[in-house]
Design a protein around this motif. Structure first.
Motif, PDB file in Angstrom:
ATOM      1  N   ALA A  53       0.789  -1.089  -0.080  1.00  0.00           N
ATOM      2  CA  ALA A  53      -0.065   0.024  -0.010  1.00  0.00           C
ATOM      3  C   ALA A  53       0.765   1.149   0.050  1.00  0.00           C
ATOM      4  CB  ALA A  53      -0.963   0.010   1.129  1.00  0.00           C
ATOM      5  N   ALA A  54       2.085   1.037   0.466  1.00  0.00           N
ATOM      6  CA  ALA A  54       2.842   2.097   0.647  1.00  0.00           C
ATOM      7  C   ALA A  54       3.487   2.814  -0.881  1.00  0.00           C
ATOM      8  CB  ALA A  54       4.033   2.085   1.765  1.00  0.00           C
ATOM      9  N   TYR A  55       3.273   1.737  -1.640  1.00  0.00           N
ATOM     10  CA  TYR A  55       3.766   1.833  -3.127  1.00  0.00           C
ATOM     11  C   TYR A  55       2.874   2.618  -4.196  1.00  0.00           C
ATOM     12  CZ  TYR A  55       8.485   0.003  -1.406  1.00  0.00           C
ATOM     13  OH  TYR A  55       9.335  -0.164  -0.673  1.00  0.00           O
ATOM     14  N   VAL A  56       1.642   2.436  -3.780  1.00  0.00           N
ATOM     15  CA  VAL A  56       0.468   2.679  -4.664  1.00  0.00           C
ATOM     16  C   VAL A  56       0.731   4.126  -5.363  1.00  0.00           C
ATOM     17  CG1 VAL A  56      -1.856   3.255  -4.977  1.00  0.00           C
ATOM     18  CG2 VAL A  56      -1.087   1.431  -3.571  1.00  0.00           C
ATOM     19  N   ALA A  57       1.242   5.112  -4.749  1.00  0.00           N
ATOM     20  CA  ALA A  57       1.262   6.304  -5.308  1.00  0.00           C
ATOM     21  C   ALA A  57       2.665   6.357  -6.218  1.00  0.00           C
ATOM     22  CB  ALA A  57       1.509   7.444  -4.325  1.00  0.00           C
ATOM     23  N   THR A  58       3.417   5.455  -6.041  1.00  0.00           N
ATOM     24  CA  THR A  58       4.800   5.415  -6.726  1.00  0.00           C
ATOM     25  C   THR A  58       4.902   4.696  -8.408  1.00  0.00           C
ATOM     26  OG1 THR A  58       5.891   3.576  -5.765  1.00  0.00           O
ATOM     27  CG2 THR A  58       6.116   5.839  -4.842  1.00  0.00           C
ATOM     28  N   LEU A  59       3.548   3.869  -8.347  1.00  0.00           N
ATOM     29  CA  LEU A  59       3.541   3.071  -9.483  1.00  0.00           C
ATOM     30  C   LEU A  59       2.870   3.632 -10.773  1.00  0.00           C
ATOM     31  CD1 LEU A  59       2.531  -0.315  -7.514  1.00  0.00           C
ATOM     32  CD2 LEU A  59       4.684   0.219  -8.420  1.00  0.00           C
ATOM     33  N   VAL A  60       3.427   3.379 -11.909  1.00  0.00           N
ATOM     34  CA  VAL A  60       2.628   3.663 -12.972  1.00  0.00           C
ATOM     35  C   VAL A  60       1.969   2.519 -13.697  1.00  0.00           C
ATOM     36  CG1 VAL A  60       4.518   5.328 -13.709  1.00  0.00           C
ATOM     37  CG2 VAL A  60       4.825   3.238 -14.465  1.00  0.00           C
ATOM     38  N   PRO A  61       1.157   2.494 -14.695  1.00  0.00           N
ATOM     39  CA  PRO A  61       0.112   1.312 -15.006  1.00  0.00           C
ATOM     40  C   PRO A  61       0.937   0.266 -15.363  1.00  0.00           C
ATOM     41  CG  PRO A  61      -0.737   3.429 -15.914  1.00  0.00           C
ATOM     42  CD  PRO A  61       0.659   3.823 -15.198  1.00  0.00           C
ATOM     43  N   CYS A 110      -0.380  -3.986  -8.820  1.00  0.00           N
ATOM     44  CA  CYS A 110      -0.028  -3.372  -9.971  1.00  0.00           C
ATOM     45  C   CYS A 110      -0.380  -2.002 -10.035  1.00  0.00           C
ATOM     46  CB  CYS A 110      -0.970  -4.152 -10.958  1.00  0.00           C
ATOM     47  SG  CYS A 110      -0.646  -6.045 -11.334  1.00  0.00           S
ATOM     48  N   GLY A 111       0.566  -1.165 -10.893  1.00  0.00           N
ATOM     49  CA  GLY A 111      -0.024   0.155 -11.175  1.00  0.00           C
ATOM     50  C   GLY A 111      -1.334   0.469 -11.600  1.00  0.00           C
ATOM     51  N   ASP A 112      -2.044  -0.414 -12.315  1.00  0.00           N
ATOM     52  CA  ASP A 112      -3.469  -0.256 -12.630  1.00  0.00           C
ATOM     53  C   ASP A 112      -4.422  -0.557 -11.718  1.00  0.00           C
ATOM     54  OD1 ASP A 112      -3.377  -3.075 -12.626  1.00  0.00           O
ATOM     55  OD2 ASP A 112      -3.394  -3.426 -14.900  1.00  0.00           O
ATOM     56  N   GLY A 113      -3.926  -1.229 -10.306  1.00  0.00           N
ATOM     57  CA  GLY A 113      -4.874  -1.287  -9.396  1.00  0.00           C
ATOM     58  C   GLY A 113      -5.018  -2.681  -8.911  1.00  0.00           C
ATOM     59  N   ARG A 114      -4.716  -3.690  -9.913  1.00  0.00           N
ATOM     60  CA  ARG A 114      -5.008  -5.116  -9.477  1.00  0.00           C
ATOM     61  C   ARG A 114      -4.023  -5.392  -8.415  1.00  0.00           C
ATOM     62  NH1 ARG A 114      -3.747  -8.319 -14.693  1.00  0.00           N
ATOM     63  NH2 ARG A 114      -1.990  -6.204 -14.781  1.00  0.00           N
TER      64      ARG A 114
END
Length: 193
Positions: A53-61, A110-114
């Motif tokens: 969860a800490a990485y969500v803002a750093t991920l691209v799709p 995943c960066g796309d939310g999965r």
């Protein structure tokens, strides 16, 4: 998809390399507290998902971050990383001559939310160890970064583990067989010729 390993563990790095996967290391500081009501595998799964969860803002799709957590359970007691020699000695003294369970949980976000979270369990059987063997291991291996105060790949694993029921790699900190299958489902494995 680009694989991001969110772990400082040299063992996890080596296992992903041995799988033939390209990855980038990305580290963020994340607390490892967990709610008291969680038991056994729930603890590891919670922590793996919490780290992701800490990485969500750093991920691209087109990125997928892999976070993991390994815990050692003696009955229902969770043995995390020891803070000092006394804690390591206590943990190893409690584990010697007994079977215990190791759970490694993985979160693939995943960066796309999965997202997928899973865990794998291995039962480890330790032979009885002498206080001298325990002291020698702690002094030479400094196992303060290892759940349960030991690494199966270390000297103590070679002389102390009678047998395993489950995956050796789960005890090392990454259930590689499950990681491969889940990455494949997410479409995150490199093409094979």
């Amino acid at each position: 998809m680009k694989l991001i390993l969110a772990s400082n563990s040299p063992r996890r790095r080596q296992l992903l390399t041995d799988l033939g996967l390209a990855y980038e290391i990305r580290l963020l500081e994340v607390d490892e507290d967990f709610p008291d009501h969680l038991r056994r595998a729930e603890v590891a799964e919670y922590l793996a998902a919490h780290k992701a969860a800490a990485y969500v803002a750093t991920l691209v799709p087109d990125e997928v971050v892999l976070t993991a957590d390994t815990i050692v359970c003696l009955d229902d007691d969770v043995l995390n990383k020891p803070a000092n020699v006394a804690e390591a000695t206590d943990m190893l003294t409690r584990l010697q001559g007994r079977a215990h369970d190791v759970f490694t949980a993985v979160c693939l976000r995943c960066g796309d939310g999965r997202q997928v979270v899973f865990s794998d369990q291995t039962t480890v059987h330790f032979r009885s160890l002498s206080p001298t063997e325990i002291s020698h291991y702690i002094a030479t291996a400094q196992p303060f970064d290892k759940a349960g105060a030991y690494g199966a790949q270390d000297w103590i694993g070679m002389v102390g583990i009678d047998r395993l029921e489950g995956s050796y790699f789960t005890v090392m900190g990454l259930p590689t067989h499950r990681v491969w299958v889940e990455l494949e489902k997410l479409g995150a494995l490199p093409a094979r010729g």
